[in-house]
Design a protein around this motif. Sequence first.
Motif, mmCIF file in Angstrom:
data_model
loop_
_atom_site.group_PDB
_atom_site.id
_atom_site.type_symbol
_atom_site.label_atom_id
_atom_site.label_comp_id
_atom_site.label_asym_id
_atom_site.label_seq_id
_atom_site.Cartn_x
_atom_site.Cartn_y
_atom_site.Cartn_z
ATOM 1 N N PHE A 100 0.842 -1.205 0.000
ATOM 2 C CA PHE A 100 0.000 0.000 0.000
ATOM 3 C C PHE A 100 0.875 1.252 0.000
ATOM 4 O O PHE A 100 0.680 2.165 -0.794
ATOM 5 C CB PHE A 100 -0.920 -0.018 1.222
ATOM 6 N N ALA A 101 1.856 1.282 0.896
ATOM 7 C CA ALA A 101 2.731 2.455 1.001
ATOM 8 C C ALA A 101 3.513 2.686 -0.285
ATOM 9 O O ALA A 101 3.693 3.832 -0.719
ATOM 10 C CB ALA A 101 3.686 2.287 2.181
ATOM 11 N N ALA A 102 3.963 1.608 -0.911
ATOM 12 C CA ALA A 102 4.765 1.733 -2.137
ATOM 13 C C ALA A 102 3.918 2.136 -3.336
ATOM 14 O O ALA A 102 4.363 2.914 -4.181
ATOM 15 C CB ALA A 102 5.476 0.415 -2.424
ATOM 16 N N GLU A 103 2.713 1.608 -3.423
ATOM 17 C CA GLU A 103 1.871 1.871 -4.592
ATOM 18 C C GLU A 103 1.137 3.206 -4.526
ATOM 19 O O GLU A 103 0.707 3.709 -5.559
ATOM 20 C CB GLU A 103 0.846 0.741 -4.756
ATOM 21 N N ARG A 104 1.003 3.774 -3.351
ATOM 22 C CA ARG A 104 0.265 5.027 -3.177
ATOM 23 C C ARG A 104 1.075 6.002 -2.327
ATOM 24 O O ARG A 104 0.666 6.374 -1.231
ATOM 25 C CB ARG A 104 -1.077 4.754 -2.509
ATOM 26 N N PRO A 105 2.220 6.423 -2.827
ATOM 27 C CA PRO A 105 3.120 7.225 -1.995
ATOM 28 C C PRO A 105 2.535 8.565 -1.537
ATOM 29 O O PRO A 105 2.746 8.968 -0.392
ATOM 30 C CB PRO A 105 4.353 7.415 -2.874
ATOM 31 N N ALA A 106 1.815 9.255 -2.388
ATOM 32 C CA ALA A 106 1.256 10.548 -1.973
ATOM 33 C C ALA A 106 0.134 10.351 -0.958
ATOM 34 O O ALA A 106 -0.001 11.130 -0.010
ATOM 35 C CB ALA A 106 0.758 11.336 -3.181
ATOM 36 N N LEU A 107 -0.664 9.324 -1.156
ATOM 37 C CA LEU A 107 -1.721 9.024 -0.193
ATOM 38 C C LEU A 107 -1.103 8.646 1.148
ATOM 39 O O LEU A 107 -1.519 9.137 2.208
ATOM 40 C CB LEU A 107 -2.609 7.897 -0.725
ATOM 41 N N TYR A 108 -0.092 7.800 1.126
ATOM 42 C CA TYR A 108 0.610 7.405 2.349
ATOM 43 C C TYR A 108 1.207 8.635 3.044
ATOM 44 O O TYR A 108 1.155 8.765 4.262
ATOM 45 C CB TYR A 108 1.692 6.377 2.015
ATOM 46 N N GLN A 109 1.741 9.529 2.247
ATOM 47 C CA GLN A 109 2.311 10.761 2.796
ATOM 48 C C GLN A 109 1.232 11.575 3.511
ATOM 49 O O GLN A 109 1.467 12.090 4.607
ATOM 50 C CB GLN A 109 2.951 11.577 1.670
ATOM 51 N N ALA A 110 0.048 11.691 2.920
ATOM 52 C CA ALA A 110 -1.050 12.427 3.562
ATOM 53 C C ALA A 110 -1.462 11.756 4.865
ATOM 54 O O ALA A 110 -1.762 12.427 5.861
ATOM 55 C CB ALA A 110 -2.244 12.517 2.618
#
Length: 191
Positions: A100-110
């Motif tokens: 999840f963190a790798a595939e959605r970096p901007a979402l993870y950042q938020a």
Amino acid sequence: MTVTDRRLRERAQRHDLIIAAARDLAEAEGWEAVTTRRLAELVEYSQPVLYSHFDGKDAIVRAVAIGGFADLARQLRQARSAFDEPGPALRAVCGAYLTFAAERPALYQAMFMLPTDVKFASEDTPPPLKAAFGELVGALKPFGAQPELLAEVTWAALHGLAVLSRSGRIPPEHQEARIDLLVNQLIAGMS
């Protein structure tokens, strides 16, 4: 359907459209590119319409983060429920988190790195965040006492792996070995 019902439905759709546009823009260009002006152009509404839904960028980031926790909870639940045995289920949850963190970096950042007023570990914690954390707790529960504390430590370890991987500070080719080591240490420490 009444006029009021239709307006409420349209407002909810606009709200979701703004959040989706912010997520897409952040994933494509980074959070610096997400401005109310840019979002207004993308969703084809005026800035005052955006401000009728959100107080500003921080509120948009908060909404994106909460939606991200709902997505993460679903992914972790799927991973955990795919296995009957606790060890493989825990490993699947850890792998799903890092994917999840790798595939959605901007979402993870938020969700985890941008400043927001989202409360963790409190009465005010949003239900999607509680659900995501609950999946981690559920994966650790079969291994003994204090699953919430173990979940916090596991979450911290996974977050560290996600951030270090994303920044290129640890080589990606060893990700599976790291997950195995983490899970094996957790299981051994709880036995």
